[in-house]
Design an enzyme around this catalytic site. Structure first.
Site, short mmCIF file in Angstrom:
data_model
loop_
_atom_site.label_atom_id
_atom_site.label_comp_id
_atom_site.label_asym_id
_atom_site.label_seq_id
_atom_site.Cartn_x
_atom_site.Cartn_y
_atom_site.Cartn_z
N HIS A 1 29.12 43.00 37.77
CA HIS A 1 30.15 43.94 38.24
C HIS A 1 30.19 43.96 39.77
O HIS A 1 31.27 43.89 40.37
CB HIS A 1 29.83 45.35 37.70
CG HIS A 1 30.81 46.40 38.11
ND1 HIS A 1 31.79 46.86 37.26
CD2 HIS A 1 30.95 47.08 39.27
CE1 HIS A 1 32.50 47.78 37.90
NE2 HIS A 1 32.01 47.94 39.11
N GLU A 2 29.03 44.02 40.39
CA GLU A 2 28.98 44.10 41.86
C GLU A 2 29.38 42.77 42.51
O GLU A 2 30.05 42.77 43.55
CB GLU A 2 27.60 44.56 42.33
CG GLU A 2 27.13 45.89 41.77
CD GLU A 2 28.16 47.01 41.81
OE1 GLU A 2 29.06 47.00 42.69
OE2 GLU A 2 28.08 47.91 40.94
N HIS B 1 32.98 42.65 42.73
CA HIS B 1 33.45 43.38 43.91
C HIS B 1 33.47 42.44 45.13
O HIS B 1 34.45 42.42 45.88
CB HIS B 1 32.55 44.58 44.23
CG HIS B 1 32.96 45.85 43.56
ND1 HIS B 1 34.11 46.52 43.88
CD2 HIS B 1 32.35 46.59 42.60
CE1 HIS B 1 34.20 47.61 43.14
NE2 HIS B 1 33.13 47.68 42.35
N CYS C 1 33.66 52.59 37.32
CA CYS C 1 33.31 52.30 38.71
C CYS C 1 33.59 53.53 39.56
O CYS C 1 34.60 54.21 39.35
CB CYS C 1 34.15 51.10 39.18
SG CYS C 1 33.83 50.62 40.89
#
Length: 136
Positions: free
Chosen positions: A126-127, A130, A85
């Protein structure tokens, strides 16, 4: 506008808030910032540029796709992988799913529901992590 990348773990570990039409400039800033970092990044969430809103963008071929308030509604076929990242140092092991279904708003705030597979599905997961304050 290209924004600096946030690397503060405490900030990144906080959940993001629902985005509204007032946040459309965040979408544009995320797209600009991802474009500027495509040599080492394939997706970004708004908290990576200092905005705690549920907005992500990701590269799909030559196209950059924004998702506002994404929610993963279905996950199939889990696997373990390593990810990196821009906001973090090194690689980390994490569980992902080969196929996901996502409900989100497009940049015109129209509801969308799509299925994604493979690497694109991995980027979205993944996002979305976040947005949920999950640091791999």
């Amino acid at each position: 506008m290209i924004k600096p990348i946030v690397k503060d773990i405490l900030f990144l570990g906080e959940k993001s808030q629902i985005a509204t039409k007032d946040d459309i400039e965040v979408v544009n800033d995320l797209i600009d910032t991802l474009r500027a970092n495509l040599n080492g990044c394939v997706g970004m969430a708004a908290n990576m540029i200092g905005i705690k809103k549920r907005i992500i963008v990701f590269a799909m071929g030559d196209m950059i796709v924004p998702m506002i308030n994404p929610i993963i509604t279905k996950k199939e076929n889990s696997y373990m992988t390593e990810e990196s990242c821009l906001s973090l140092e090194g690689f980390r092991e994490t569980k992902r799913y080969q196929t996901i279904e996502v409900e989100y708003l497009d940049r015109n705030f129209k509801k969308q529901k799509n299925t994604f597979n493979g690497f694109v599905a991995q980027i979205i997961q993944h996002e979305v992590d976040h947005c949920n304050g999950i640091i791999i």
